[in-house]
Design a protein around this motif. Structure first.
Motif, PDB file in Angstrom:
ATOM      1  N   TRP A   1       0.847  -1.201   0.000  1.00  0.00           N
ATOM      2  CA  TRP A   1       0.000   0.000   0.000  1.00  0.00           C
ATOM      3  C   TRP A   1       0.876   1.243   0.000  1.00  0.00           C
TER       4      TRP A   1
ATOM      5  N   TYR B   1      -9.554   5.783  -4.140  1.00  0.00           N
ATOM      6  CA  TYR B   1      -8.233   5.689  -4.765  1.00  0.00           C
ATOM      7  C   TYR B   1      -8.383   4.876  -6.037  1.00  0.00           C
TER       8      TYR B   1
ATOM      9  N   GLU C   1     -11.848   4.662   0.542  1.00  0.00           N
ATOM     10  CA  GLU C   1     -11.371   5.075   1.863  1.00  0.00           C
ATOM     11  C   GLU C   1     -12.553   5.534   2.720  1.00  0.00           C
TER      12      GLU C   1
ATOM     13  N   GLU D   1     -11.639  13.023  -4.034  1.00  0.00           N
ATOM     14  CA  GLU D   1     -12.756  13.335  -3.147  1.00  0.00           C
ATOM     15  C   GLU D   1     -13.930  13.655  -4.057  1.00  0.00           C
TER      16      GLU D   1
ATOM     17  N   GLN E   1      -1.417   5.938  -7.130  1.00  0.00           N
ATOM     18  CA  GLN E   1      -2.878   5.964  -7.147  1.00  0.00           C
ATOM     19  C   GLN E   1      -3.376   7.410  -7.199  1.00  0.00           C
ATOM     20  N   LYS E   2      -4.525   7.580  -7.830  1.00  0.00           N
ATOM     21  CA  LYS E   2      -5.190   8.885  -7.822  1.00  0.00           C
ATOM     22  C   LYS E   2      -6.147   8.896  -6.641  1.00  0.00           C
ATOM     23  N   ARG E   3      -5.996   9.849  -5.752  1.00  0.00           N
ATOM     24  CA  ARG E   3      -6.922  10.004  -4.628  1.00  0.00           C
ATOM     25  C   ARG E   3      -7.944  11.065  -5.031  1.00  0.00           C
TER      26      ARG E   3
ATOM     27  N   VAL F   1     -14.317   9.275  -0.687  1.00  0.00           N
ATOM     28  CA  VAL F   1     -12.899   9.401  -1.020  1.00  0.00           C
ATOM     29  C   VAL F   1     -12.471   8.045  -1.573  1.00  0.00           C
TER      30      VAL F   1
ATOM     31  N   LEU G   1       0.913   3.758  -3.114  1.00  0.00           N
ATOM     32  CA  LEU G   1       0.103   4.948  -2.843  1.00  0.00           C
ATOM     33  C   LEU G   1       0.417   6.104  -3.801  1.00  0.00           C
TER      34      LEU G   1
END
Length: 194
Positions: A16, A99, A48, A27, A23-25, A97, A20
């Protein structure tokens, strides 16, 4: 997505951390499409925070297939693996949210994980758990009445009843919102039992 099993398999945490940055986070507000029906899936999705649903267009009517919550992963798997159009839409139903891990990096991750001790067994357990769940859902939809499916949902997955709007639950059960109201009324009067 494999990261949903971090708690059961703590050694995944190092992966992870490593993946991380790849990855595109995002919202996302409620009712935001993550993938449209008919588009080829390019991402594995990890939640998330929030709730997502999958649904398909059934002659102009949305039919909900499944709900996903925190620490769960999803994708339009057949589309993702076989480069074919997704049979359903993935949409947030709460502010969420998520990922997104690209297909390229998801494949790279799986290749790395194949070198981990017991990975194949872990992957088989994960796959079996999902297949058992979906098989149960499929059988229930054929065998059980909407009332029985609602009671099962209430007993086995009450968080869905608590968090998801009635119109999505009705769509998931294959009934109208009016029919769902009748089911809930019977239940409140004690006229509905397993």
């Amino acid at each position: 997505m494999i990261f949903q099993f971090q708690k059961q398999f703590p050694h995944l945490n190092s992966y992870w951390d490593r993946y991380l940055p790849l990855q595109k986070r995002l919202e996302m507000p409620a009712r935001t499409k993550v993938l449209d029906e008919g588009i080829i899936s390019q991402y594995a999705i990890y939640i998330e925070k929030g709730c997502l649903r999958t649904y398909f267009n059934n002659n102009g009517k949305e039919t909900t297939v499944q709900f996903f919550f925190e620490e769960e992963g999803l994708s339009s798997l057949d589309s993702f693996i076989n480069n074919i159009p997704s049979p359903y839409t993935i949409e947030t139903i709460e502010p969420s949210v998520v990922y997104l891990l690209s297909k390229k990096h998801a494949i790279q991750l799986l290749e790395e994980l194949t070198h981990e001790k017991d990975f194949v067994m872990m992957f088989m357990k994960i796959t079996a758990r999902r297949l058992t769940h979906y098989s149960g859902e499929f059988i229930s939809f054929i065998r059980d009445t909407p009332e029985q499916r609602y009671l099962r949902l209430l007993n086995e997955r009450p968080h869905i009843i608590q968090r998801v709007s009635q119109r999505y639950i009705a769509s998931y059960l294959g009934v109208s919102t009016v029919h769902l109201s009748r089911i809930k009324s019977k239940l409140a009067k004690g006229n509905l039992h397993f």
